[in-house]
Design a protein around this motif. Structure first.
Motif, PDB file in Angstrom:
ATOM      1  N   THR A  17       6.765  -3.972   3.332  1.00  0.00           N
ATOM      2  CA  THR A  17       8.024  -3.340   2.973  1.00  0.00           C
ATOM      3  C   THR A  17       8.068  -1.972   3.651  1.00  0.00           C
ATOM      4  OG1 THR A  17       9.431  -2.755   1.087  1.00  0.00           O
ATOM      5  CG2 THR A  17       7.108  -2.322   0.835  1.00  0.00           C
ATOM      6  N   VAL A  18       9.251  -1.459   3.876  1.00  0.00           N
ATOM      7  CA  VAL A  18       9.385  -0.198   4.620  1.00  0.00           C
ATOM      8  C   VAL A  18      10.077   0.835   3.723  1.00  0.00           C
ATOM      9  CG1 VAL A  18      10.258   0.882   6.722  1.00  0.00           C
ATOM     10  CG2 VAL A  18       9.575  -1.524   6.760  1.00  0.00           C
ATOM     11  N   THR A  19       9.448   1.997   3.596  1.00  0.00           N
ATOM     12  CA  THR A  19       9.949   3.054   2.713  1.00  0.00           C
ATOM     13  C   THR A  19      10.002   4.363   3.504  1.00  0.00           C
ATOM     14  OG1 THR A  19       8.680   1.967   0.957  1.00  0.00           O
ATOM     15  CG2 THR A  19       9.561   4.149   0.454  1.00  0.00           C
ATOM     16  N   PRO A  20      11.074   5.130   3.380  1.00  0.00           N
ATOM     17  CA  PRO A  20      11.095   6.432   4.061  1.00  0.00           C
ATOM     18  C   PRO A  20      10.031   7.358   3.479  1.00  0.00           C
ATOM     19  CG  PRO A  20      13.270   5.900   3.146  1.00  0.00           C
ATOM     20  CD  PRO A  20      12.323   4.877   2.629  1.00  0.00           C
ATOM     21  N   PHE A  21       9.409   8.130   4.344  1.00  0.00           N
ATOM     22  CA  PHE A  21       8.342   9.034   3.907  1.00  0.00           C
ATOM     23  C   PHE A  21       8.799   9.930   2.746  1.00  0.00           C
ATOM     24  CE2 PHE A  21       6.170  13.168   4.242  1.00  0.00           C
ATOM     25  CZ  PHE A  21       4.901  12.748   3.898  1.00  0.00           C
ATOM     26  N   THR A  75       0.812  -1.225   0.000  1.00  0.00           N
ATOM     27  CA  THR A  75       0.000   0.000   0.000  1.00  0.00           C
ATOM     28  C   THR A  75       0.840   1.267   0.000  1.00  0.00           C
ATOM     29  OG1 THR A  75      -1.576  -1.208   1.351  1.00  0.00           O
ATOM     30  CG2 THR A  75      -1.881   1.184   1.184  1.00  0.00           C
ATOM     31  N   ARG A  76       0.504   2.161  -0.883  1.00  0.00           N
ATOM     32  CA  ARG A  76       1.094   3.512  -0.841  1.00  0.00           C
ATOM     33  C   ARG A  76      -0.026   4.469  -0.453  1.00  0.00           C
ATOM     34  NH1 ARG A  76       2.947   1.292  -5.657  1.00  0.00           N
ATOM     35  NH2 ARG A  76       1.157   2.211  -6.723  1.00  0.00           N
ATOM     36  N   PRO A  82       9.724   6.038   8.774  1.00  0.00           N
ATOM     37  CA  PRO A  82       9.393   4.810   8.052  1.00  0.00           C
ATOM     38  C   PRO A  82       7.891   4.667   7.785  1.00  0.00           C
ATOM     39  CG  PRO A  82      10.548   4.331  10.131  1.00  0.00           C
ATOM     40  CD  PRO A  82      10.218   5.784  10.129  1.00  0.00           C
ATOM     41  N   ILE A  83       7.558   4.378   6.533  1.00  0.00           N
ATOM     42  CA  ILE A  83       6.183   4.044   6.154  1.00  0.00           C
ATOM     43  C   ILE A  83       6.160   2.540   5.892  1.00  0.00           C
ATOM     44  CG2 ILE A  83       4.261   4.490   4.585  1.00  0.00           C
ATOM     45  CD1 ILE A  83       5.130   7.011   6.092  1.00  0.00           C
ATOM     46  N   ILE A  84       5.432   1.835   6.730  1.00  0.00           N
ATOM     47  CA  ILE A  84       5.368   0.373   6.671  1.00  0.00           C
ATOM     48  C   ILE A  84       4.187   0.004   5.790  1.00  0.00           C
ATOM     49  CG2 ILE A  84       5.088  -1.719   8.075  1.00  0.00           C
ATOM     50  CD1 ILE A  84       6.156   0.345  10.406  1.00  0.00           C
TER      51      ILE A  84
END
Ligand code: THU
Length: 137
Positions: free
Chosen positions: A119-123, A89-90, A108-110
């Motif tokens: 998956t973990v993406t920096p904001f 999800t984004r 972190p956006i999980i």
């Protein structure tokens, strides 16, 4: 807090989504820097445009409780009754802009695809160029 624990909170919240029109249930869990967690779900309406996303409901609940500093966000979107989303999800652009008011680029956006696969993406990677009224670094 472990990313998996915050992911579990988003997945649990998702069961409360009110999404009779899209059939797409979204859950979000926002971790405050003081350790408190606020959850949110998407809330739809027969006047479709009034729908509010899970992420903004979590954020606004936290802001209303006096929180201003956040450590992580977990989000999980999948069709009602399914346990697998179409993708990791984004958050939508509107939610990213709302989050940008309070969240640092390295937060972190999980992003969940299933309850246990994320998956973990920096904001800042998801939303590098938000709107601001004044110049920001
Ligand atoms: N939705 C969210 O809750 N978060 C997002 O970031 C994008 C979309 C909701 C809105 C609507 O209820 C459903 O997902 C389908 O668009």
């Amino acid at each position: 807090m472990e990313h998996s624990a915050l992911a579990a909170r988003a997945a649990a919240a998702r069961y409360n989504a009110y999404a009779p029109y899209s059939g797409f249930a979204v859950g979000a869990a926002l971790l405050c820097r003081d350790g408190e967690i606020f959850t949110g779900v998407n809330v739809e309406n027969s006047s479709y445009g009034l729908t509010v996303c899970a992420e903004r409901n979590a954020l606004f609940a936290a802001i209303g409780a006096g929180k201003r500093e956040f450590a992580a966000l977990a989000v999980y979107a999948a069709p009602i009754g399914a346990d697998e989303g179409p993708d990791y999800t984004r958050p939508c652009g509107a939610c990213l802009q709302a989050l940008a008011e309070f969240c640092e680029g390295d937060m972190p956006i999980i992003r969940l695809r299933t309850e246990s696969d994320f998956t973990v993406t920096p904001f800042g990677e998801l939303f590098p160029y938000g709107f601001t009224l004044s110049e920001k670094e």
